[in-house]
Write a protein that holds these residues in place. Sequence first.
Motif, mmCIF file in Angstrom:
data_model
loop_
_atom_site.group_PDB
_atom_site.id
_atom_site.type_symbol
_atom_site.label_atom_id
_atom_site.label_comp_id
_atom_site.label_asym_id
_atom_site.label_seq_id
_atom_site.Cartn_x
_atom_site.Cartn_y
_atom_site.Cartn_z
ATOM 1 N N LEU A 103 10.876 28.004 49.485
ATOM 2 C CA LEU A 103 10.063 28.616 48.429
ATOM 3 C C LEU A 103 10.805 29.780 47.774
ATOM 4 C CD1 LEU A 103 6.557 28.483 50.133
ATOM 5 C CD2 LEU A 103 7.314 27.150 48.147
ATOM 6 N N ILE A 104 11.447 30.609 48.584
ATOM 7 C CA ILE A 104 12.248 31.724 48.037
ATOM 8 C C ILE A 104 13.398 31.171 47.195
ATOM 9 C CG2 ILE A 104 13.801 33.622 48.647
ATOM 10 C CD1 ILE A 104 11.966 34.082 51.125
ATOM 11 N N TYR A 110 14.713 28.970 39.829
ATOM 12 C CA TYR A 110 13.966 28.947 38.572
ATOM 13 C C TYR A 110 14.333 30.145 37.693
ATOM 14 C CZ TYR A 110 10.153 28.777 35.243
ATOM 15 O OH TYR A 110 9.430 28.728 34.084
ATOM 16 N N ILE A 111 14.352 31.323 38.298
ATOM 17 C CA ILE A 111 14.706 32.531 37.544
ATOM 18 C C ILE A 111 16.143 32.425 37.021
ATOM 19 C CG2 ILE A 111 15.148 35.013 37.742
ATOM 20 C CD1 ILE A 111 12.734 35.108 39.694
ATOM 21 N N GLY A 112 17.055 31.944 37.854
ATOM 22 C CA GLY A 112 18.448 31.770 37.429
ATOM 23 C C GLY A 112 18.573 30.788 36.275
ATOM 24 N N THR A 118 18.678 31.692 28.558
ATOM 25 C CA THR A 118 18.721 32.851 27.666
ATOM 26 C C THR A 118 20.163 33.183 27.286
ATOM 27 O OG1 THR A 118 16.717 33.729 28.691
ATOM 28 C CG2 THR A 118 18.065 35.280 27.452
ATOM 29 N N GLU A 119 21.063 33.157 28.265
ATOM 30 C CA GLU A 119 22.478 33.449 27.983
ATOM 31 C C GLU A 119 23.104 32.378 27.102
ATOM 32 O OE1 GLU A 119 24.466 36.123 28.684
ATOM 33 O OE2 GLU A 119 22.544 37.006 29.265
ATOM 34 N N LEU A 156 21.600 24.542 37.958
ATOM 35 C CA LEU A 156 20.433 25.241 38.507
ATOM 36 C C LEU A 156 19.162 24.413 38.365
ATOM 37 C CD1 LEU A 156 21.166 28.911 37.399
ATOM 38 C CD2 LEU A 156 21.186 27.993 39.726
ATOM 39 N N TRP A 157 18.983 23.741 37.227
ATOM 40 C CA TRP A 157 17.787 22.905 37.076
ATOM 41 C C TRP A 157 17.815 21.721 38.050
ATOM 42 C CZ3 TRP A 157 13.488 24.600 35.590
ATOM 43 C CH2 TRP A 157 13.357 25.504 34.540
ATOM 44 N N LEU A 158 18.979 21.110 38.235
ATOM 45 C CA LEU A 158 19.070 20.007 39.195
ATOM 46 C C LEU A 158 18.834 20.498 40.614
ATOM 47 C CD1 LEU A 158 22.052 17.941 37.738
ATOM 48 C CD2 LEU A 158 19.619 17.361 37.689
#
Length: 192
Positions: A103-104, A110-112, A118-119, A156-158
């Motif tokens: 979970l962490i 998700y945040i990454g 955004t970048e 990251l999404w994968l």
Amino acid sequence: MAVLLGLLAPFQMFNDIVLRIGRSIAIFAIGLMVCAILLQVFCRYVLGNALPWPEELAIFLMLWMTAAIAPSAYRRGGFVALEILSAALPSRGAAVLALVLLLISGVVLYIGAQMGLTEMSGLAGKFKSASLKYPTLDGWVKMPNSWQIASLVTGLWLLFIVNIELILRNLITLAGGEDRLRSNLDAELTVE
């Protein structure tokens, strides 16, 4: 239990297919990366004239290779793990600890991924490569850095999608349905 298994099935199917493609992309990328590095070594030390683009191409390919292969490694448990604590706990306690860590990890992934998006569309993505170019109808154009940042976002999404699958598998294990789960490794090897 049936609900969890029903939720798990599409994630498993998606990961079986996409991660297999990702492994093929990673193999192709590492092959091209080796060729680019060998070309640079040949040009620099044999011809005495280094090319400006092979090193940057190798870095670009390494980024995409990592994004393509990391989710498979994560799914198979191939990342570094400290197993001393989980080995000392009873199996149910170890499963709860694994769930908390997943979970962490999911929140961090998700945040990454959001930060990467955004970048990619922000100032960093607007810069251009120093030497990598691609052909267009108007001639050769420098590659935008957003293509490199896209490797981070994709990876990251994968990883996040794999993380969801691992959370569902862990919940099924905690609910006593471990015997109804198939091995991810077996599924990856048999998908055609």
